[in-house]
Design a protein around this motif. Structure first.
Motif, PDB file in Angstrom:
ATOM      1  N   GLY A  11       0.824  -1.199   0.000  1.00 28.98           N
ATOM      2  CA  GLY A  11       0.000   0.000   0.000  1.00 28.98           C
ATOM      3  C   GLY A  11       0.858   1.249   0.000  1.00 28.98           C
ATOM      4  O   GLY A  11       2.086   1.204   0.170  1.00 28.98           O
ATOM      5  N   ASN A  12       0.217   2.397  -0.171  1.00 29.61           N
ATOM      6  CA  ASN A  12       0.953   3.642  -0.280  1.00 29.61           C
ATOM      7  C   ASN A  12       1.798   3.927   0.958  1.00 29.61           C
ATOM      8  O   ASN A  12       2.984   4.255   0.855  1.00 29.61           O
ATOM      9  CB  ASN A  12      -0.025   4.790  -0.539  1.00 29.61           C
ATOM     10  CG  ASN A  12       0.669   6.126  -0.666  1.00 29.61           C
ATOM     11  OD1 ASN A  12       0.806   6.843   0.300  1.00 29.61           O
ATOM     12  ND2 ASN A  12       1.132   6.447  -1.862  1.00 29.61           N
ATOM     13  N   LYS A 251     -12.666   1.661  -7.146  1.00 26.81           N
ATOM     14  CA  LYS A 251     -12.228   2.942  -6.620  1.00 26.81           C
ATOM     15  C   LYS A 251     -13.093   4.048  -7.193  1.00 26.81           C
ATOM     16  O   LYS A 251     -13.601   3.944  -8.315  1.00 26.81           O
ATOM     17  CB  LYS A 251     -10.766   3.200  -6.989  1.00 26.81           C
ATOM     18  CG  LYS A 251      -9.776   2.267  -6.315  1.00 26.81           C
ATOM     19  CD  LYS A 251      -8.356   2.600  -6.713  1.00 26.81           C
ATOM     20  CE  LYS A 251      -7.359   1.667  -6.007  1.00 26.81           C
ATOM     21  NZ  LYS A 251      -5.962   1.978  -6.412  1.00 26.81           N
ATOM     22  N   GLY A 255      -9.596   7.874  -6.889  1.00 22.82           N
ATOM     23  CA  GLY A 255      -8.667   6.803  -6.566  1.00 22.82           C
ATOM     24  C   GLY A 255      -8.786   6.286  -5.153  1.00 22.82           C
ATOM     25  O   GLY A 255      -7.863   5.650  -4.640  1.00 22.82           O
ATOM     26  N   ALA A 256      -9.917   6.534  -4.495  1.00 22.75           N
ATOM     27  CA  ALA A 256     -10.128   6.086  -3.118  1.00 22.75           C
ATOM     28  C   ALA A 256     -11.218   5.017  -3.074  1.00 22.75           C
ATOM     29  O   ALA A 256     -12.019   4.896  -4.006  1.00 22.75           O
ATOM     30  CB  ALA A 256     -10.514   7.266  -2.231  1.00 22.75           C
ATOM     31  N   ARG A 304      -3.961  11.630  -8.417  1.00 20.71           N
ATOM     32  CA  ARG A 304      -5.050  10.870  -7.806  1.00 20.71           C
ATOM     33  C   ARG A 304      -4.643  10.501  -6.385  1.00 20.71           C
ATOM     34  O   ARG A 304      -3.459  10.410  -6.053  1.00 20.71           O
ATOM     35  CB  ARG A 304      -5.317   9.597  -8.604  1.00 20.71           C
ATOM     36  CG  ARG A 304      -6.064   9.791  -9.893  1.00 20.71           C
ATOM     37  CD  ARG A 304      -5.995   8.541 -10.769  1.00 20.71           C
ATOM     38  NE  ARG A 304      -6.390   7.338 -10.063  1.00 20.71           N
ATOM     39  CZ  ARG A 304      -7.622   6.812 -10.088  1.00 20.71           C
ATOM     40  NH1 ARG A 304      -8.585   7.412 -10.783  1.00 20.71           N
ATOM     41  NH2 ARG A 304      -7.902   5.693  -9.448  1.00 20.71           N
ATOM     42  N   TYR A 305      -5.638  10.250  -5.572  1.00 22.32           N
ATOM     43  CA  TYR A 305      -5.370   9.906  -4.175  1.00 22.32           C
ATOM     44  C   TYR A 305      -4.507   8.651  -4.065  1.00 22.32           C
ATOM     45  O   TYR A 305      -3.632   8.562  -3.193  1.00 22.32           O
ATOM     46  CB  TYR A 305      -6.699   9.715  -3.433  1.00 22.32           C
ATOM     47  CG  TYR A 305      -6.532   9.381  -1.972  1.00 22.32           C
ATOM     48  CD1 TYR A 305      -6.109  10.349  -1.071  1.00 22.32           C
ATOM     49  CD2 TYR A 305      -6.780   8.087  -1.494  1.00 22.32           C
ATOM     50  CE1 TYR A 305      -5.943  10.044   0.266  1.00 22.32           C
ATOM     51  CE2 TYR A 305      -6.633   7.779  -0.160  1.00 22.32           C
ATOM     52  CZ  TYR A 305      -6.203   8.762   0.715  1.00 22.32           C
ATOM     53  OH  TYR A 305      -6.043   8.453   2.054  1.00 22.32           O
ATOM     54  N   ASP A 306      -4.728   7.677  -4.933  1.00 19.07           N
ATOM     55  CA  ASP A 306      -3.967   6.442  -4.852  1.00 19.07           C
ATOM     56  C   ASP A 306      -2.568   6.558  -5.440  1.00 19.07           C
ATOM     57  O   ASP A 306      -1.805   5.584  -5.463  1.00 19.07           O
ATOM     58  CB  ASP A 306      -4.727   5.283  -5.527  1.00 19.07           C
ATOM     59  CG  ASP A 306      -5.131   5.584  -6.957  1.00 19.07           C
ATOM     60  OD1 ASP A 306      -4.925   6.713  -7.421  1.00 19.07           O
ATOM     61  OD2 ASP A 306      -5.676   4.680  -7.606  1.00 19.07           O
ATOM     62  N   GLU A 307      -2.200   7.747  -5.902  1.00 14.58           N
ATOM     63  CA  GLU A 307      -0.848   7.989  -6.388  1.00 14.58           C
ATOM     64  C   GLU A 307       0.021   8.698  -5.351  1.00 14.58           C
ATOM     65  O   GLU A 307       1.210   8.935  -5.576  1.00 14.58           O
ATOM     66  CB  GLU A 307      -0.881   8.852  -7.662  1.00 14.58           C
ATOM     67  CG  GLU A 307      -1.587   8.214  -8.835  1.00 14.58           C
ATOM     68  CD  GLU A 307      -1.770   9.152 -10.007  1.00 14.58           C
ATOM     69  OE1 GLU A 307      -1.974   8.656 -11.129  1.00 14.58           O
ATOM     70  OE2 GLU A 307      -1.712  10.391  -9.805  1.00 14.58           O
TER      71      GLU A 307
END
Length: 308
Positions: A11-12, A251, A255-256, A304-307
């Protein structure tokens, strides 16, 4: 050399913690645990092991945690089911002989907090206390990146965002600050063992303040519109959010992965003041000032949030 285990390493937050640990010592002994080892195959080296581990598969955790001394337990996203997953992880850590656990909890832990996330984390903290394993609790405020890259980013085109959070205030913390705190605790667990830290940004703000800051940053009119819980739920339904979290859910455009029951409960907790917490624990742990919201806007612009 003592080995650090990072559970949730793909994960991030897990990736960022790994980077920081290796920047400190490229030869550090690490075990990276993930449900998708292929994502971390490039990390495998003489000192880094990548192992499969799934919170729903206790046997996999026994193998994954073996040989570790300190465990970073990054909380599951599985709202409503993560307590059992965390129970499995803590039990496996005890069987594996883990000496210290650093756990990423959530701000506002209180028996009357309506937040679904807070309820899960409160019970996990209880499990940690009962386990007998030395541990550190990092109670993270809501991530600043949620506000900059999800809430405000979505508000720019329409000029407003709606939440059932009333006049609640919060001190959002950046993911980077949480990662830096986790690393300090992992590298010196004897010192931090037994501590419960409230990790916040540098100032308490209202959602009206958030709208103003976002408006100034994007040079676009943005306002916060408080709504009732019923109105908030109707809006989330109209936007296509599922009511209940599922690991298989898609998502959202930012991106969440959040479900409406979790978001609505979080709004209500914010309105009731459970997140009106400001601390200096980030600086106490790391020696550095926490990142400002404006800095997070600048660092994360266009992503994006997932980046993040």
């Amino acid at each position: 050399m003592s080995r650090i285990v990072i559970s949730g390493a793909s994960g991030n937050l897990g990736r960022y913690v790994t980077d920081l640990l290796l920047e400190d010592d490229a030869g550090r002994a690490l075990t990276l645990v993930t449900r998708t080892p292929s994502k971390l195959a490039h990390r495998v080296s003489d000192n880094i092991s990548v192992r499969y581990g799934d919170f729903t598969d206790p046997a996999s955790l026994d193998t994954a945690y073996a040989g570790g001394e300190t465990l970073l337990l990054i909380s599951s996203l599985n709202v409503g089911r993560r307590l059992e997953e965390h129970r499995n992880a803590i039990a496996a850590a005890k069987r594996a002989g883990i000496k210290y656990i650093v756990y990423t909890s959530f701000q506002g832990t209180h028996p009357r907090n309506p937040s679904l996330a807070s309820q899960d984390h409160s019970q996990t903290e209880r499990l940690l206390r009962e386990s007998g394993i030395e541990h550190v609790v990092l109670r993270d405020s809501l991530y600043a990146e949620i506000f900059t890259n999800v809430v405000i980013a979505a508000a720019v085109p329409v000029g407003e965002f709606q939440m059932a959070a009333g006049d609640g205030i919060i001190a959002p913390v950046s993911k980077r600050d949480v990662a830096h705190c986790a690393v300090k605790c992992l590298l010196n667990p004897e010192y931090h063992a037994g501590a419960v830290y409230e990790l916040t940004g540098p100032e308490l703000i209202s959602l009206h303040d958030l709208a103003r800051i976002g408006s100034e940053f994007h040079n676009a009119p943005i306002k916060y519109v408080p709504v009732t819980p019923q109105e908030r739920l109707a809006l989330l339904d109209a936007l296509g959010f599922p009511r209940t979290y599922s690991p298989e859910m898609d998502k959202n455009p930012a991106g969440a992965m959040w479900a409406s029951d979790e978001m609505l409960a979080g709004d209500i907790a914010l309105a009731q003041g459970f997140h009106a917490i400001l601390s200096h624990h980030v600086k106490f742990i790391t020696g550095r000032e926490p990142e400002t919201l404006w800095s997070v806007f600048e660092r994360c612009k266009g992503k994006r949030y997932d980046e993040l």
